[in-house]
Design a protein around this motif. Structure first.
Motif, short mmCIF file in Angstrom:
data_model
loop_
_atom_site.label_atom_id
_atom_site.label_comp_id
_atom_site.label_asym_id
_atom_site.label_seq_id
_atom_site.Cartn_x
_atom_site.Cartn_y
_atom_site.Cartn_z
N VAL A 107 0.86 -1.31 0.13
CA VAL A 107 -0.17 -0.01 0.07
C VAL A 107 0.50 1.21 -0.36
O VAL A 107 1.57 1.30 0.77
CB VAL A 107 -1.09 -0.13 1.09
CG1 VAL A 107 -1.64 1.13 1.15
CG2 VAL A 107 -1.46 -1.30 1.03
N ILE A 108 1.21 2.30 -1.14
CA ILE A 108 1.97 3.38 -1.75
C ILE A 108 1.02 5.17 -1.12
O ILE A 108 -0.49 4.67 -2.09
CB ILE A 108 2.58 3.30 -1.92
CG1 ILE A 108 3.61 2.05 -2.64
CG2 ILE A 108 3.12 4.65 -2.74
CD1 ILE A 108 3.68 2.02 -3.76
N GLN A 109 1.18 5.65 -0.34
CA GLN A 109 0.09 6.64 0.01
C GLN A 109 0.95 7.91 -0.50
O GLN A 109 2.07 7.84 -0.31
CB GLN A 109 -0.41 6.85 0.97
CG GLN A 109 -1.59 5.23 1.41
CD GLN A 109 -2.59 5.28 2.87
OE1 GLN A 109 -1.86 5.40 4.17
NE2 GLN A 109 -3.31 6.79 3.04
N GLY A 110 0.45 9.01 -0.62
CA GLY A 110 0.79 10.07 -1.20
C GLY A 110 0.19 10.93 -0.90
O GLY A 110 -1.08 11.00 -1.46
N ASN A 111 0.34 12.73 -0.75
CA ASN A 111 -0.48 13.21 -1.30
C ASN A 111 -0.14 13.59 -3.21
O ASN A 111 0.54 13.73 -3.28
CB ASN A 111 -0.43 14.74 -0.41
CG ASN A 111 -0.54 15.12 1.01
OD1 ASN A 111 -1.47 14.33 0.42
ND2 ASN A 111 0.60 15.39 1.23
N GLN A 112 -1.42 13.95 -3.90
CA GLN A 112 -1.39 14.03 -5.40
C GLN A 112 -1.29 16.08 -5.37
O GLN A 112 -1.42 16.54 -4.49
CB GLN A 112 -2.61 14.02 -5.43
CG GLN A 112 -2.74 11.96 -5.46
CD GLN A 112 -4.11 12.46 -6.54
OE1 GLN A 112 -3.97 11.75 -7.76
NE2 GLN A 112 -4.69 11.60 -6.28
N ALA A 113 -0.69 16.02 -6.61
CA ALA A 113 -0.11 17.28 -6.97
C ALA A 113 -1.33 17.84 -7.39
O ALA A 113 -1.78 18.45 -8.40
CB ALA A 113 0.73 17.69 -7.83
N ALA A 114 -2.92 17.15 -6.45
CA ALA A 114 -4.07 17.99 -7.47
C ALA A 114 -5.10 18.10 -6.11
O ALA A 114 -4.99 17.99 -4.68
CB ALA A 114 -4.18 16.55 -7.73
N TYR A 115 -6.42 18.83 -6.57
CA TYR A 115 -7.04 19.52 -5.48
C TYR A 115 -8.21 19.33 -5.97
O TYR A 115 -8.69 19.35 -7.81
CB TYR A 115 -6.44 20.41 -5.67
CG TYR A 115 -6.62 21.76 -5.81
CD1 TYR A 115 -8.09 22.73 -5.92
CD2 TYR A 115 -5.63 21.97 -7.03
CE1 TYR A 115 -7.81 24.06 -7.02
CE2 TYR A 115 -5.61 23.02 -7.91
CZ TYR A 115 -6.85 24.12 -7.94
OH TYR A 115 -6.80 24.72 -8.76
N ASP A 116 -9.53 19.08 -5.27
CA ASP A 116 -10.74 19.20 -4.99
C ASP A 116 -11.36 20.95 -5.81
O ASP A 116 -10.72 21.51 -4.95
CB ASP A 116 -11.93 18.16 -5.21
CG ASP A 116 -11.72 16.99 -5.44
OD1 ASP A 116 -11.10 16.26 -6.24
OD2 ASP A 116 -13.28 15.72 -5.34
#
Length: 544
Positions: free
Chosen positions: A294-303
């Motif tokens: 399982v690999i998690q992180g913050n995306q360079a993206a936003y809603d």
């Protein structure tokens, strides 16, 4: 290898307004030639498999692109400067002479190539080298993201044939057509128009094209099959040579929108890796799968929620402000993000993300604090008894967007708004149509560069889906593209950020948490938060 993606592909041309979607971007990165890639920290890494590009002058900014000798497209035809010239023509906007109205319709002149990012840079027309392997781009003004220019996309011989002209005729049209001038547009070059019209829409598809020329590849993989609503098949491009050669023969991308279904597919061994929408339930379910990574992180993206500036209801800035005061951003965050990232906070900038150094200063100055909390009473006061109807567009197949819509609908009702459901599985194709008052969707950035600034905030830009109209913001958005001084660039971006909150552009909601998972049989999958997603380093993957 088999992987799962949430959204189905819609086009083999990622660089048009209608094709600029996440899955299309993954396909673009794996199948089309790239002069550079990005590493995990979003640093630009030149791709020497394709060739070289080198800055040879600062004043004027001049960059030479050279293809390696002997390169071939997947149909066996040589790759050469004809392809570079066509790529430059697409990206530069050199020939564009169109005047557009506020609806984006051409009222005079000629629009040749449709671009999702607009035309943030300009240059003189290049001349191919004598060996037909190089072009040199001489910029007419500095360009902040020159290292991210990739002047090649489609094979010129394929585009010419599809347009019904010879490759020689297409190259002659590129050579002979003068620079576009909206103030004094010249006659249409019919050859160039045929080629550009094909590029603009000819690569859009809902299934495997009958004409295999539409999937000719210059990247490590090529598309060899597509079962609509189910999967797309890629095979190794045997004509691709270099460090980005894949170490496997076939990749199947399955389209599975539901996160639970993706998890089940991984658990049952139906897929080797997944990129589901992140949620606490999904993370917990994945942790129960024996051997799953399982690999998690913050995306360079936003809603974000955007208000349509062409909407009748939001033509009144007071109504825009009243509606934004009802948006329950904290409630949305706690329902969607906090269960995965407990210390996550509401996003308070339209330009920067929390892990960027400029974010904290921007939040102090941009005016976002006015919307820190829902204020129903103030919204009621601003409406003064009016009960506006607001139609919101969103993706009904995306649980997070459904959640956001329902929360906004319930909260806005308390102030007197009648929020109607404009959601659709085909939401992306409806963005440019404007038949809505507000939209909920996500922006994902490459992770590097500034091309998204005019795309979002420049008046008339094809990526300005909500028709944002602010001359100062638009002018500054254009100026960012030629501002090389980092401090001056940040100052311009901060001013734009302030204007968006003052104008009631909409509200950012939250930075998107990201989630990959892979079976114990698959090695090489690593976190990447940019728009290339899980396949950003597909050439490093191996399967036991």
């Amino acid at each position: 290898m088999t992987i799962a993606q949430v959204n189905e592909a819609t086009s083999f041309n990622y660089n048009t307004p209608q094709g600029n979607l996440d899955t299309n971007g993954l396909i673009w990165q794996m199948t089309q030639p790239q002069f550079f890639t990005l590493d995990q920290q979003y640093n630009v890494v030149p791709n020497k498999d394709l060739g070289t590009y080198k800055k040879i002058s600062d004043s004027p900014l001049t960059v030479k692109y050279t293809l390696k000798s002997g390169l071939k497209w997947s149909d066996g035809k040589p790759m050469n400067a004809d392809d570079l010239m066509l790529g430059w023509a697409q990206a530069s906007g050199y020939y564009e002479s169109a005047t557009l109205n506020d609806d984006g319709d051409v009222t005079a002149g000629t629009q040749y190539f449709a671009s999702a990012a607009g035309y943030p840079w300009s240059s003189a027309k290049p001349t191919p080298s004598s060996d037909n392997l190089s072009i040199t781009i001489k910029y007419t003004k500095p360009y902040v993201d020159w290292q991210l220019v990739n002047p090649i996309q489609f094979p010129a011989h394929v585009v010419a044939k599809q347009a019904g002209v010879s490759e020689a005729a297409l190259m002659k049209a590129i050579k002979d057509t003068p620079a576009g001038d909206p103030s004094n547009p010249g006659p249409v070059n019919e050859t160039l128009k045929k080629a550009s019209s094909f590029i603009n829409t000819g690569y859009d598809a809902t299934g495997m094209p009958k004409d295999k020329a539409l999937v000719v590849s210059g990247g490590p993989l090529e598309v060899t099959g597509w079962t609509p609503k189910q999967s797309m098949t890629f095979t190794k491009n045997t004509d691709y040579v270099g460090s980005h050669e894949v170490k496997f023969g076939k990749l199947i991308m399955r389209f599975i929108g539901d996160a639970n279904a993706q998890v089940t597919a991984l658990q049952n061994g139906e897929v080797d890796a997944i990129q589901p929408q992140a949620s606490a339930d999904t993370v917990e379910a994945l942790k129960k799968i024996s051997g799953a990574k399982v690999i998690q992180g913050n995306q360079a993206a936003y809603d974000h929620l955007d208000l349509n500036f062409k909407s009748g209801v939001f033509s009144d800035p007071t109504v825009r402000k009243a509606f934004l005061l009802t948006i329950p951003r904290e409630q949305i965050l706690k329902a969607i993000v906090t269960p995965i990232i407990p210390d996550a906070k509401v996003l308070d900038s339209q330009i920067w993300l929390p892990d960027q150094p400029q974010y904290a200063e921007a939040v102090k100055e941009n005016g976002s604090s006015e919307y820190n909390k829902v204020d129903i009473e103030k919204a009621k006061s601003l409406l003064a008894g009016k009960t506006p109807t607001v139609k919101i567009l969103y993706n009904t197949n995306n649980p997070n967007r459904v959640n956001s819509f329902q929360a906004i609908q319930a909260s806005a009702k308390l102030a007197g708004f009648n929020v109607t459901d404009g959601g659709s599985p085909q939401w992306s194709s409806l963005l440019t149509g404007g038949d809505y008052d507000a939209s909920i969707f996500g922006w994902i950035n490459p992770g590097a560069g500034n091309a998204q600034i005019p795309q979002l905030f420049q008046t008339g830009n094809s990526g300005n889906y909500n028709n944002y109209l602010d001359k100062d913001a638009s002018d500054m958005a254009v100026e960012t593209q030629s501002t090389l001084d980092p401090k001056k660039l940040d100052a311009l971006k901060l001013k734009i950020d302030k204007l968006t909150f003052a104008d009631g552009y909409g509200l950012p909601l939250f930075q998107l948490p990201g989630l990959f998972a892979a079976s114990k049989k698959l090695d090489g999958v690593k976190w990447f938060g940019g728009q290339n997603g899980i396949t950003w380093n597909v050439w490093d993957w191996t399967k036991k």
